[in-house]
Scaffold this active site. Sequence first.
Site, mmCIF file in Angstrom:
data_model
loop_
_atom_site.group_PDB
_atom_site.id
_atom_site.type_symbol
_atom_site.label_atom_id
_atom_site.label_comp_id
_atom_site.label_asym_id
_atom_site.label_seq_id
_atom_site.Cartn_x
_atom_site.Cartn_y
_atom_site.Cartn_z
ATOM 1 N N GLY A 11 -25.560 -44.030 -22.211
ATOM 2 C CA GLY A 11 -24.133 -44.162 -21.873
ATOM 3 C C GLY A 11 -23.758 -45.617 -21.639
ATOM 4 O O GLY A 11 -24.448 -46.317 -20.898
ATOM 5 N N ARG A 72 -27.486 -42.649 -28.080
ATOM 6 C CA ARG A 72 -28.569 -41.849 -27.493
ATOM 7 C C ARG A 72 -29.422 -41.430 -28.693
ATOM 8 O O ARG A 72 -29.075 -40.487 -29.400
ATOM 9 C CB ARG A 72 -28.018 -40.621 -26.775
ATOM 10 C CG ARG A 72 -27.075 -40.917 -25.610
ATOM 11 C CD ARG A 72 -26.824 -39.669 -24.791
ATOM 12 N NE ARG A 72 -25.634 -39.743 -23.969
ATOM 13 C CZ ARG A 72 -25.546 -40.361 -22.793
ATOM 14 N NH1 ARG A 72 -26.603 -40.990 -22.320
ATOM 15 N NH2 ARG A 72 -24.425 -40.365 -22.102
ATOM 16 N N ASP A 103 -32.347 -44.099 -17.175
ATOM 17 C CA ASP A 103 -33.675 -43.517 -17.013
ATOM 18 C C ASP A 103 -34.337 -43.101 -18.346
ATOM 19 O O ASP A 103 -35.489 -43.436 -18.605
ATOM 20 C CB ASP A 103 -33.492 -42.266 -16.130
ATOM 21 C CG ASP A 103 -34.673 -42.062 -15.243
ATOM 22 O OD1 ASP A 103 -35.305 -43.049 -14.849
ATOM 23 O OD2 ASP A 103 -34.991 -40.891 -14.973
ATOM 24 N N THR A 126 -26.298 -47.724 -15.721
ATOM 25 C CA THR A 126 -25.739 -46.371 -15.799
ATOM 26 C C THR A 126 -24.780 -46.175 -14.630
ATOM 27 O O THR A 126 -25.102 -46.548 -13.498
ATOM 28 C CB THR A 126 -26.822 -45.273 -15.751
ATOM 29 O OG1 THR A 126 -26.173 -44.004 -15.506
ATOM 30 C CG2 THR A 126 -27.863 -45.486 -14.675
ATOM 31 N N ILE A 127 -23.634 -45.565 -14.926
ATOM 32 C CA ILE A 127 -22.698 -45.333 -13.817
ATOM 33 C C ILE A 127 -23.267 -44.298 -12.839
ATOM 34 O O ILE A 127 -22.784 -44.195 -11.718
ATOM 35 C CB ILE A 127 -21.296 -44.875 -14.307
ATOM 36 C CG1 ILE A 127 -21.354 -43.505 -14.994
ATOM 37 C CG2 ILE A 127 -20.653 -45.927 -15.188
ATOM 38 C CD1 ILE A 127 -19.988 -42.863 -15.149
ATOM 39 N N ASP A 128 -24.290 -43.549 -13.253
ATOM 40 C CA ASP A 128 -24.838 -42.504 -12.382
ATOM 41 C C ASP A 128 -25.608 -43.083 -11.189
ATOM 42 O O ASP A 128 -25.819 -42.396 -10.197
ATOM 43 C CB ASP A 128 -25.777 -41.574 -13.180
ATOM 44 C CG ASP A 128 -25.079 -40.953 -14.376
ATOM 45 O OD1 ASP A 128 -23.838 -40.904 -14.381
ATOM 46 O OD2 ASP A 128 -25.782 -40.523 -15.315
ATOM 47 N N ASP A 130 -28.745 -43.644 -10.838
ATOM 48 C CA ASP A 130 -29.824 -42.696 -10.540
ATOM 49 C C ASP A 130 -31.188 -43.186 -11.014
ATOM 50 O O ASP A 130 -32.021 -42.393 -11.445
ATOM 51 C CB ASP A 130 -29.498 -41.325 -11.165
ATOM 52 C CG ASP A 130 -29.393 -41.403 -12.688
ATOM 53 O OD1 ASP A 130 -29.370 -42.528 -13.236
ATOM 54 O OD2 ASP A 130 -29.361 -40.350 -13.333
ATOM 55 N N ARG A 172 -24.056 -36.963 -13.661
ATOM 56 C CA ARG A 172 -25.107 -36.032 -14.122
ATOM 57 C C ARG A 172 -25.638 -35.229 -12.932
ATOM 58 O O ARG A 172 -24.830 -34.637 -12.223
ATOM 59 C CB ARG A 172 -26.241 -36.810 -14.782
ATOM 60 C CG ARG A 172 -26.509 -36.354 -16.183
ATOM 61 C CD ARG A 172 -27.592 -37.192 -16.804
ATOM 62 N NE ARG A 172 -27.059 -38.046 -17.837
ATOM 63 C CZ ARG A 172 -26.756 -37.632 -19.061
ATOM 64 N NH1 ARG A 172 -26.960 -36.379 -19.389
ATOM 65 N NH2 ARG A 172 -26.263 -38.451 -19.946
ATOM 66 N N ALA A 187 -11.756 -38.745 1.416
ATOM 67 C CA ALA A 187 -11.669 -37.320 1.054
ATOM 68 C C ALA A 187 -12.068 -36.451 2.250
ATOM 69 O O ALA A 187 -12.715 -36.917 3.190
ATOM 70 C CB ALA A 187 -12.587 -37.033 -0.127
ATOM 71 N N GLU A 188 -11.660 -35.195 2.178
ATOM 72 C CA GLU A 188 -11.958 -34.271 3.280
ATOM 73 C C GLU A 188 -13.274 -33.530 3.044
ATOM 74 O O GLU A 188 -13.828 -32.938 3.961
ATOM 75 C CB GLU A 188 -10.837 -33.227 3.424
ATOM 76 C CG GLU A 188 -9.578 -33.737 4.102
ATOM 77 C CD GLU A 188 -8.804 -34.719 3.264
ATOM 78 O OE1 GLU A 188 -8.551 -34.426 2.079
ATOM 79 O OE2 GLU A 188 -8.467 -35.808 3.778
ATOM 80 N N ARG A 244 -5.418 -27.667 -7.517
ATOM 81 C CA ARG A 244 -5.468 -28.289 -8.850
ATOM 82 C C ARG A 244 -6.830 -28.954 -9.021
ATOM 83 O O ARG A 244 -7.374 -29.508 -8.069
ATOM 84 C CB ARG A 244 -4.397 -29.387 -8.993
ATOM 85 C CG ARG A 244 -2.965 -28.882 -8.959
ATOM 86 C CD ARG A 244 -2.590 -28.166 -10.256
ATOM 87 N NE ARG A 244 -1.187 -27.784 -10.293
ATOM 88 C CZ ARG A 244 -0.692 -26.655 -9.790
ATOM 89 N NH1 ARG A 244 -1.490 -25.779 -9.204
ATOM 90 N NH2 ARG A 244 0.599 -26.382 -9.882
ATOM 91 N N ARG A 253 -16.171 -44.399 -17.359
ATOM 92 C CA ARG A 253 -17.141 -45.247 -18.054
ATOM 93 C C ARG A 253 -16.533 -46.543 -18.576
ATOM 94 O O ARG A 253 -17.264 -47.454 -18.983
ATOM 95 C CB ARG A 253 -17.758 -44.461 -19.209
ATOM 96 C CG ARG A 253 -18.797 -43.455 -18.796
ATOM 97 C CD ARG A 253 -20.158 -43.825 -19.321
ATOM 98 N NE ARG A 253 -20.221 -43.750 -20.745
ATOM 99 C CZ ARG A 253 -20.588 -42.674 -21.437
ATOM 100 N NH1 ARG A 253 -20.930 -41.574 -20.802
ATOM 101 N NH2 ARG A 253 -20.635 -42.697 -22.740
HETATM 102 O O1 F6P Z 1 -25.119 -40.992 -17.902
HETATM 103 C C1 F6P Z 1 -23.814 -41.438 -17.928
HETATM 104 C C2 F6P Z 1 -22.855 -40.301 -18.153
HETATM 105 O O2 F6P Z 1 -21.543 -40.823 -18.187
HETATM 106 C C3 F6P Z 1 -22.963 -39.134 -17.171
HETATM 107 O O3 F6P Z 1 -22.333 -39.405 -15.945
HETATM 108 C C4 F6P Z 1 -22.331 -38.023 -17.948
HETATM 109 O O4 F6P Z 1 -22.781 -36.767 -17.515
HETATM 110 C C5 F6P Z 1 -22.801 -38.309 -19.342
HETATM 111 O O5 F6P Z 1 -23.109 -39.694 -19.411
HETATM 112 C C6 F6P Z 1 -21.799 -38.009 -20.410
HETATM 113 O O6 F6P Z 1 -22.425 -38.186 -21.625
HETATM 114 P P1 F6P Z 1 -21.647 -38.344 -23.008
HETATM 115 O O7 F6P Z 1 -20.924 -39.663 -22.973
HETATM 116 O O8 F6P Z 1 -22.722 -38.303 -24.007
HETATM 117 O O9 F6P Z 1 -20.680 -37.208 -23.067
#
Ligand code: F6P
Length: 321
Positions: A11, A72, A103, A126-128, A130, A172, A187-188, A244, A253
């Site tokens: 990503g 990917r 990762d 990665t924005i995750d 992780d 993810r 947030a609550e 909603r 991203r």
């Molecule tokens: O790993 C980065 C990420 O943006 C995750 O947060 C998300 O689940 C995934 O990639 C989305 O993947 P794609 O861009 O392949 O839909």
Amino acid sequence: MNKIAILCSGGDVSGMNPAIKRFVEYSFEQGLKPYFVYGGFDGLIDNTIKEAGYSDVAGIIHRGGTKIYSARSTRFKEEKFRAIAAKNLRTLGIDKLVVLGGDGSFHGMELFFKEQNISFCGIPSTIDNDINGTQYCLGVDTALNVIKTATDNIRDTASSFKRAFVIEVMGRDCGYLALVSALTSGAEMCLIPEIPYDLDTIKKRFLREVKEGRNYFIAVVAEGLKNSQEIAQWFEKEIGFESRVTVLGHIQRGGNPTVRERLMAYQFTTYAIDALCSGQKDSVICYSNGAFESKSIKEITTKKYEIGEELLTLGKRLLQK
Ligand code: F6P
């Protein structure tokens, strides 16, 4: 002149372009000839590897995404394609590789190094957020700021109606983005895969707050739970609030990299090139407690990332921990 290449895998994140700019500039400063691999690991296999110059990185520092594309790659999971990738690099005389990725990309690089002995240095991207071994991955600050702006906007409309808003954020299986966003946007409620929650306990608190005058709710939910719709229905049925769901999706991203992001990109890239020049062969640049450190890829891939205790404690009330 020694040759060095850079690629982006997985990503994309805001911050990759500033890193690419620094890569070209600092490579020249160190007497190296810089190359771009276009299209991630697929680019290594397909030999879309081109020499880079200053003009390639002019005017990109403020742009999200990556000028050299990401992918990917499923082919890179196969040994025969990794062998082709190594052959392409050797033919061009490139023996150093900077890899921006998450990762999965690092697992791929670990195998590639073991089989082909081509030196690389990873920059966690990665924005995750992780990746084990680093507290910060490139892209996170910009993504958090995108979520902050979206949540602030939603709060404007939420506070004008008696409604509950469920905001689903990426990450993810990791709840880092959700937790930090929930904390910093007031947030609550925050639900993440790492922490079990009890909707009955939350219900008691919310009904008490409604009695005391609360007239809207914001819940931040991590995508990994896959239950945003369910939580919205719970608000309608159990709390008595029209609800909603907003799935923020890929807007998280992109966007103009924040100042922090640009600086982190510059520092990560400088450390990565230094690590390769000092003879390190399979390292990842990590950022922990305010300092950069190069760690071996093995240290990174042998464990799963865990959100720090301090953050979990800060979010205790939101998480019902
Ligand atoms: O790993 C980065 C990420 O943006 C995750 O947060 C998300 O689940 C995934 O990639 C989305 O993947 P794609 O861009 O392949 O839909």
